[in-house]
Design an enzyme around this catalytic site. Structure first.
Site, PDB file in Angstrom:
ATOM      1  N   LYS A 147      19.570  62.564  73.456  1.00  0.00           N
ATOM      2  CA  LYS A 147      20.399  61.995  72.395  1.00  0.00           C
ATOM      3  C   LYS A 147      20.910  60.603  72.764  1.00  0.00           C
ATOM      4  O   LYS A 147      21.428  59.889  71.904  1.00  0.00           O
ATOM      5  CB  LYS A 147      21.557  62.925  72.048  1.00  0.00           C
ATOM      6  N   ASP A 148      20.758  60.206  74.039  1.00  0.00           N
ATOM      7  CA  ASP A 148      21.147  58.857  74.467  1.00  0.00           C
ATOM      8  C   ASP A 148      20.013  57.846  74.338  1.00  0.00           C
ATOM      9  O   ASP A 148      20.229  56.645  74.505  1.00  0.00           O
ATOM     10  CB  ASP A 148      21.591  58.871  75.942  1.00  0.00           C
ATOM     11  N   ARG A 195      29.721  61.198  64.737  1.00  0.00           N
ATOM     12  CA  ARG A 195      29.105  62.321  64.017  1.00  0.00           C
ATOM     13  C   ARG A 195      30.063  63.502  63.941  1.00  0.00           C
ATOM     14  O   ARG A 195      30.283  64.089  62.857  1.00  0.00           O
ATOM     15  CB  ARG A 195      27.815  62.748  64.742  1.00  0.00           C
ATOM     16  N   ARG A 196      30.655  63.874  65.074  1.00  0.00           N
ATOM     17  CA  ARG A 196      31.605  64.986  65.069  1.00  0.00           C
ATOM     18  C   ARG A 196      32.842  64.634  64.252  1.00  0.00           C
ATOM     19  O   ARG A 196      33.368  65.460  63.502  1.00  0.00           O
ATOM     20  CB  ARG A 196      31.998  65.347  66.508  1.00  0.00           C
ATOM     21  N   ARG A 213      36.599  59.699  76.059  1.00  0.00           N
ATOM     22  CA  ARG A 213      35.368  59.544  76.831  1.00  0.00           C
ATOM     23  C   ARG A 213      35.563  59.978  78.274  1.00  0.00           C
ATOM     24  O   ARG A 213      36.662  60.290  78.711  1.00  0.00           O
ATOM     25  CB  ARG A 213      34.896  58.094  76.764  1.00  0.00           C
ATOM     26  N   ARG A 219      37.076  65.406  80.882  1.00  0.00           N
ATOM     27  CA  ARG A 219      37.552  65.768  79.546  1.00  0.00           C
ATOM     28  C   ARG A 219      38.258  67.126  79.571  1.00  0.00           C
ATOM     29  O   ARG A 219      39.279  67.323  78.905  1.00  0.00           O
ATOM     30  CB  ARG A 219      36.390  65.792  78.557  1.00  0.00           C
ATOM     31  N   CYS A 306      24.894  54.429  67.455  1.00  0.00           N
ATOM     32  CA  CYS A 306      26.165  55.095  67.715  1.00  0.00           C
ATOM     33  C   CYS A 306      27.238  54.685  66.714  1.00  0.00           C
ATOM     34  O   CYS A 306      28.308  55.266  66.671  1.00  0.00           O
ATOM     35  CB  CYS A 306      26.643  54.786  69.138  1.00  0.00           C
TER      36      CYS A 306
END
Length: 379
Positions: A147-148, A195-196, A213, A219, A306
């Site tokens: 996904k990166d 997106r989230r 981040r 996190r 992004c």
């Protein structure tokens, strides 16, 4: 005077010169012993020289066959170790000590943690330095979270391999509440993902989303320190680091569509590097590769980055391809979706993604993408 100098020299070398020299009673015996020791030292030096020479030859033979490039985060390293272990299992010559080397490359995305990804360049932040290291020969292959990876690849590089895909869903992490629906108005959600954020605000418009981040461990630590009320993370990453116990709920894809290529690991190498291509061909999971490439064709059709809330999931259901794609405004007020169904083959998946992307791009209001920062908008 000569014997005195020799005696002092050998006393220093012996470490206990008193015991040694007490046995020496004459100039002749000192000279004889000196000559003997000199011969022994010369012999040892020759042996050492030969040993060093043989070590150099072995080092050249034992140089790493594959240098594996990776980011340095715990998740990236876990994925690099997984790749290393698969190479060892499938190729006996790579199971030898020193045949594989993991090389950590720090990327821009790892260095700048106090800004949203969209503000520091979007896609490529976690791959650019790895691409450079691959193309200039410092590494032989590079391991990525797919996904990166941007939908375009630098000239001279190919993406021939994807490992079997993990669970694509997102996980809800929270110490106070059991589900998203239980969050009170104004609850603070930590996420760096647009997106989230857009999908959350579409369903729960009273939530407050803040940039959040750092690696997975940091996190989780911030969550325990109550910096935020909750966060969302890919369950795939949690599983790969044996941290899935921190997930309160795994969110169904019907409620939270995943990022393009979420849960997939891709491995790049130089175009024309037959040795690495042969290694990677054995590791490639073709169903994963086809599904991910279908999702990436959807992303490419939308010119996604992004800065754009885009989600997609392509998978095999009862022998057929099922595709669902989504674009949204950052505030969650506008969400456009589409689906596709068809044959499960590489060409059909690419066409489905491309066609779905074109459809949503055509349906979006004229000012939909104009709101993006790169087009002069506010997000």
């Amino acid at each position: 005077r000569h014997d005195a100098r020799e005696r002092r020299r050998w006393e220093r070398r012996a470490g206990d010169g008193t015991n040694i020299m007490s046995a020496v009673t004459s100039r002749a015996s000192i000279s004889s012993r000196t000559a003997t020791n000199v011969r022994q030292l010369r012999k040892q030096a020759k042996c050492a020289t030969r040993a060093r020479a043989s070590m150099v030859v072995r080092a050249a033979v034992d140089a790493p066959i594959v240098k594996i490039g990776t980011r340095g985060s715990p998740l990236a390293l876990a994925q690099a170790y997984m790749t290393r272990d698969l190479l060892k299992e499938n190729f006996p010559e790579l199971a030898e000590d020193g045949a594989l080397e993991i090389c950590i490359i720090k990327t821009t995305g790892d260095k700048v943690l106090d800004q949203p990804l969209a503000d520091i360049g979007g896609k490529g932040l976690f791959t650019r330095e790895l691409d450079d290291a691959l193309l200039d020969g410092r590494i032989d292959i590079a391991v990525h979270s797919m996904k990166d990876v941007p939908t375009y690849l630098p000239e001279g590089m190919v993406l021939p391999c994807m490992l079997p895909r993990e669970d694509v869903r997102d996980a809800f992490l929270c110490l106070k509440y059991d589900s998203l629906s239980q969050l009170p108005e104004g609850a603070v959600v930590g996420t760096a993902s647009l997106r989230r954020q857009s999908q959350l605000l579409y369903k729960f418009p009273t939530l407050k989303c803040v940039n959040f981040r750092g690696n997975v461990q940091s996190r989780i630590r911030k969550l325990k320190e109550e910096v935020v009320d909750c966060t969302l993370l890919a369950i795939a990453g949690l599983k790969r680091m044996d941290l899935a116990q921190h997930a309160k709920v795994i969110i169904p894809t019907e409620e939270m569509l995943p990022a393009v290529a979420q849960g997939a690991i891709g491995i790049t190498c130089r175009a024309g590097d037959d040795k690495q291509l042969a290694f990677l061909a054995k590791l490639n999971h073709e169903d994963t590769r086809m599904a991910v490439e279908g999702e990436r064709s959807f992303l490419a059709a939308l010119d996604g980055s992004c800065r754009t809330p885009i989600a997609a999931h392509c998978h095999l259901v009862d022998g057929k391809m099922q595709f669902r794609g989504l674009i949204a405004s950052l505030d969650g007020k506008q969400v456009l979706e589409t689906t596709r169904e068809g044959a499960w083959d590489a060409a059909s998946l690419l066409d489905a993604g491309k066609d779905a992307g074109a459809e949503l791009k055509g349906k979006a209001p004229a000012d939909f993408f104009a709101n993006l920062i790169e087009n002069g908008g506010g997000w």
